[in-house]
Design a protein around this motif. Structure first.
Motif, mmCIF file in Angstrom:
data_model
loop_
_atom_site.group_PDB
_atom_site.id
_atom_site.type_symbol
_atom_site.label_atom_id
_atom_site.label_comp_id
_atom_site.label_asym_id
_atom_site.label_seq_id
_atom_site.Cartn_x
_atom_site.Cartn_y
_atom_site.Cartn_z
ATOM 1 N N ASP A 1 0.898 -1.212 -0.033
ATOM 2 C CA ASP A 1 -0.140 -0.123 -0.064
ATOM 3 C C ASP A 1 0.899 1.349 -0.220
ATOM 4 O OD1 ASP A 1 -2.405 -1.415 -0.109
ATOM 5 O OD2 ASP A 1 -2.852 -0.926 1.911
ATOM 6 N N LYS A 2 2.296 1.278 0.328
ATOM 7 C CA LYS A 2 3.104 2.537 0.183
ATOM 8 C C LYS A 2 3.112 2.843 -0.988
ATOM 9 C CE LYS A 2 4.318 3.641 3.978
ATOM 10 N NZ LYS A 2 3.402 4.804 4.659
ATOM 11 N N LYS A 3 3.003 1.943 -2.197
ATOM 12 C CA LYS A 3 2.897 2.292 -3.439
ATOM 13 C C LYS A 3 1.980 3.186 -3.864
ATOM 14 C CE LYS A 3 4.907 -2.047 -5.103
ATOM 15 N NZ LYS A 3 5.938 -1.799 -5.783
ATOM 16 N N LEU A 4 0.845 2.795 -3.205
ATOM 17 C CA LEU A 4 -0.470 3.991 -3.459
ATOM 18 C C LEU A 4 -0.215 5.396 -2.696
ATOM 19 C CD1 LEU A 4 -3.455 1.587 -1.913
ATOM 20 C CD2 LEU A 4 -3.371 2.745 -4.167
ATOM 21 N N GLU A 5 0.372 5.296 -1.502
ATOM 22 C CA GLU A 5 0.844 6.481 -0.857
ATOM 23 C C GLU A 5 1.660 7.479 -1.937
ATOM 24 O OE1 GLU A 5 3.020 8.174 2.956
ATOM 25 O OE2 GLU A 5 2.222 6.175 2.974
ATOM 26 N N ALA A 6 2.662 6.656 -2.184
ATOM 27 C CA ALA A 6 3.780 7.531 -3.110
ATOM 28 C C ALA A 6 2.992 8.079 -4.507
ATOM 29 C CB ALA A 6 4.899 6.819 -3.646
ATOM 30 N N SER A 7 1.945 7.432 -4.975
ATOM 31 C CA SER A 7 1.356 7.816 -6.084
ATOM 32 C C SER A 7 0.379 8.954 -6.051
ATOM 33 C CB SER A 7 0.721 6.631 -6.881
ATOM 34 O OG SER A 7 -0.451 6.142 -6.211
ATOM 35 N N ARG A 8 0.259 9.261 -4.915
ATOM 36 C CA ARG A 8 -1.059 10.108 -4.580
ATOM 37 C C ARG A 8 -0.429 11.627 -5.043
ATOM 38 N NH1 ARG A 8 -4.993 9.436 -0.565
ATOM 39 N NH2 ARG A 8 -5.197 11.534 -0.510
ATOM 40 N N GLN A 9 -1.425 12.506 -5.466
ATOM 41 C CA GLN A 9 -1.051 13.921 -6.127
ATOM 42 C C GLN A 9 -0.672 14.737 -4.918
ATOM 43 O OE1 GLN A 9 -0.334 15.049 -9.264
ATOM 44 N NE2 GLN A 9 -0.350 12.931 -9.614
ATOM 45 N N ASP A 10 -1.146 14.268 -3.606
ATOM 46 C CA ASP A 10 -0.694 15.209 -2.631
ATOM 47 C C ASP A 10 0.700 15.326 -2.225
ATOM 48 O OD1 ASP A 10 -3.359 14.204 -2.127
ATOM 49 O OD2 ASP A 10 -3.268 14.071 -0.310
ATOM 50 N N PHE A 11 1.510 14.349 -3.149
ATOM 51 C CA PHE A 11 2.985 14.235 -2.602
ATOM 52 C C PHE A 11 3.627 14.265 -3.958
ATOM 53 C CE2 PHE A 11 1.031 11.254 0.527
ATOM 54 C CZ PHE A 11 1.011 12.232 1.470
ATOM 55 N N VAL A 12 3.192 15.455 -4.537
ATOM 56 C CA VAL A 12 4.058 15.958 -5.831
ATOM 57 C C VAL A 12 4.281 17.467 -5.688
ATOM 58 C CG1 VAL A 12 3.711 16.510 -8.426
ATOM 59 C CG2 VAL A 12 2.965 14.265 -7.489
ATOM 60 N N ASP A 13 5.435 17.927 -5.751
ATOM 61 C CA ASP A 13 5.856 19.146 -5.433
ATOM 62 C C ASP A 13 5.631 19.821 -7.045
ATOM 63 O OD1 ASP A 13 7.010 21.626 -5.461
ATOM 64 O OD2 ASP A 13 8.449 21.115 -4.258
ATOM 65 N N GLN A 14 4.307 20.742 -7.060
ATOM 66 C CA GLN A 14 4.036 21.317 -8.234
ATOM 67 C C GLN A 14 4.909 22.225 -8.979
ATOM 68 O OE1 GLN A 14 1.436 19.971 -9.941
ATOM 69 N NE2 GLN A 14 0.853 18.612 -8.214
ATOM 70 N N VAL B 1 8.100 2.730 -4.957
ATOM 71 C CA VAL B 1 8.308 1.881 -3.760
ATOM 72 C C VAL B 1 8.591 0.683 -4.342
ATOM 73 C CG1 VAL B 1 7.224 1.470 -1.820
ATOM 74 C CG2 VAL B 1 6.915 3.705 -2.605
ATOM 75 N N LEU B 2 9.512 -0.222 -3.680
ATOM 76 C CA LEU B 2 9.947 -1.588 -3.695
ATOM 77 C C LEU B 2 9.331 -1.928 -2.277
ATOM 78 C CD1 LEU B 2 13.328 -1.940 -5.621
ATOM 79 C CD2 LEU B 2 10.718 -2.449 -6.472
ATOM 80 N N THR B 3 8.607 -3.336 -2.307
ATOM 81 C CA THR B 3 8.318 -3.842 -1.006
ATOM 82 C C THR B 3 9.607 -4.510 -0.752
ATOM 83 O OG1 THR B 3 7.299 -5.884 -2.229
ATOM 84 C CG2 THR B 3 5.968 -3.934 -1.529
ATOM 85 N N THR B 4 9.848 -4.929 0.567
ATOM 86 C CA THR B 4 11.049 -5.802 0.588
ATOM 87 C C THR B 4 10.864 -7.345 -0.017
ATOM 88 O OG1 THR B 4 9.553 -6.698 2.637
ATOM 89 C CG2 THR B 4 11.237 -4.872 3.252
ATOM 90 N N SER B 5 9.868 -7.941 -0.060
ATOM 91 C CA SER B 5 9.696 -8.818 -0.890
ATOM 92 C C SER B 5 10.072 -8.886 -2.219
ATOM 93 C CB SER B 5 8.332 -9.892 -0.856
ATOM 94 O OG SER B 5 7.264 -9.000 -1.257
ATOM 95 N N GLU B 6 9.640 -7.458 -3.372
ATOM 96 C CA GLU B 6 10.247 -7.352 -4.307
ATOM 97 C C GLU B 6 11.786 -7.276 -4.547
ATOM 98 O OE1 GLU B 6 6.424 -5.061 -6.250
ATOM 99 O OE2 GLU B 6 7.672 -4.119 -4.787
ATOM 100 N N LEU B 7 12.148 -6.549 -3.403
ATOM 101 C CA LEU B 7 13.636 -6.416 -3.518
ATOM 102 C C LEU B 7 14.526 -7.685 -3.342
ATOM 103 C CD1 LEU B 7 16.281 -4.528 -3.257
ATOM 104 C CD2 LEU B 7 15.867 -4.367 -0.752
ATOM 105 N N LYS B 8 13.857 -8.540 -2.595
ATOM 106 C CA LYS B 8 14.545 -9.917 -2.346
ATOM 107 C C LYS B 8 14.314 -10.596 -3.480
ATOM 108 C CE LYS B 8 12.000 -13.087 -1.179
ATOM 109 N NZ LYS B 8 11.729 -14.496 -2.088
ATOM 110 N N ASP B 9 13.387 -10.616 -4.151
ATOM 111 C CA ASP B 9 12.892 -11.425 -5.594
ATOM 112 C C ASP B 9 14.088 -10.532 -6.679
ATOM 113 O OD1 ASP B 9 11.168 -12.973 -4.460
ATOM 114 O OD2 ASP B 9 9.432 -11.835 -5.279
ATOM 115 N N LEU B 10 14.039 -9.605 -6.781
ATOM 116 C CA LEU B 10 15.026 -8.898 -7.512
ATOM 117 C C LEU B 10 16.542 -9.269 -7.327
ATOM 118 C CD1 LEU B 10 15.364 -6.779 -9.668
ATOM 119 C CD2 LEU B 10 15.425 -5.061 -8.053
ATOM 120 N N ILE B 11 16.901 -9.364 -6.154
ATOM 121 C CA ILE B 11 18.258 -9.587 -5.885
ATOM 122 C C ILE B 11 18.502 -11.236 -6.419
ATOM 123 C CG2 ILE B 11 20.021 -10.294 -4.126
ATOM 124 C CD1 ILE B 11 18.775 -7.869 -2.401
ATOM 125 N N VAL B 12 17.404 -12.151 -5.799
ATOM 126 C CA VAL B 12 17.632 -13.484 -6.426
ATOM 127 C C VAL B 12 17.523 -13.573 -7.795
ATOM 128 C CG1 VAL B 12 16.383 -15.639 -6.208
ATOM 129 C CG2 VAL B 12 16.616 -14.284 -4.200
#
Length: 170
Positions: free
Chosen positions: A96-109, A119-130
């Motif tokens: 869900d932290k991916k949702l947060e990062a994609s919000r327009q509230d967090f864009v410096d206009q 945002v990469l989740t910890t499991s995605e990072l593990k999979d990427l390293i493997v």
């Protein structure tokens, strides 16, 4: 990767801001304040709960977003790099932290940039390293001295301050 940064400083700043917000609203008798670092809960509240609940949501940014502001502001200034040239990827435990990062509230206009591009989740990072290095990739990871200005450590690599565990604390 040019910089790898710990976000405990961002956690501490978010907590300080939340405290200031609480004191201000308490003095104005504008309670309650609903605080959540969970972007899934915030989206749920926005879609189903209406203004009565939305008006009580805390305005404090999560540590993930505070870190984005620090990286794009303070770090870019200290390294003399334009914020537009920085790609900030946060490693978080929750999708869900991916949702947060994609919000327009967090864009410096004014700069036309996101605080956190990816945002990469910890499991995605593990999979990427493997995927890149195989299971041995974890074994072969080499340590690197940490920058005390970006991490919450002293020159001799001792932790200066670690906030208590805060769930996903992202």
């Amino acid at each position: 990767v040019k910089i790898f940064a710990d976000q405990s400083v961002a956690q501490a700043l978010a907590l300080l801001h939340a405290r200031e917000e609480f004191v201000e609203k308490y003095r104005k008798n504008a309670m309650p304040i609903l605080c959540s670092e969970c972007p899934g809960w915030v989206c749920y509240a926005e879609k189903t709960q209406g203004q009565q609940v939305l008006n009580t949501l805390s305005l404090t940014r999560s540590p993930q977003q505070v870190m984005g502001v620090l990286v794009k502001g303070v770090v870019s200034d200290s390294l003399k790099i334009s914020a537009k040239d920085i790609f900030h990827c946060a490693i978080m435990p929750c999708y869900d932290k991916k949702l947060e990062a994609s919000r327009q509230d967090f864009v410096d206009q004014s700069l036309e940039r996101k605080d956190v591009e990816c945002v990469l989740t910890t499991s995605e990072l593990k999979d990427l390293i493997v995927k890149v290095d195989g299971v041995e990739g974890f074994v072969s990871l080499k340590g690197k001295d940490l920058d005390p200005d970006l991490f919450n450590i002293s020159k001799d690599n001792k932790i200066l301050y670690r906030p208590p565990a805060l769930g996903a604390s992202g």
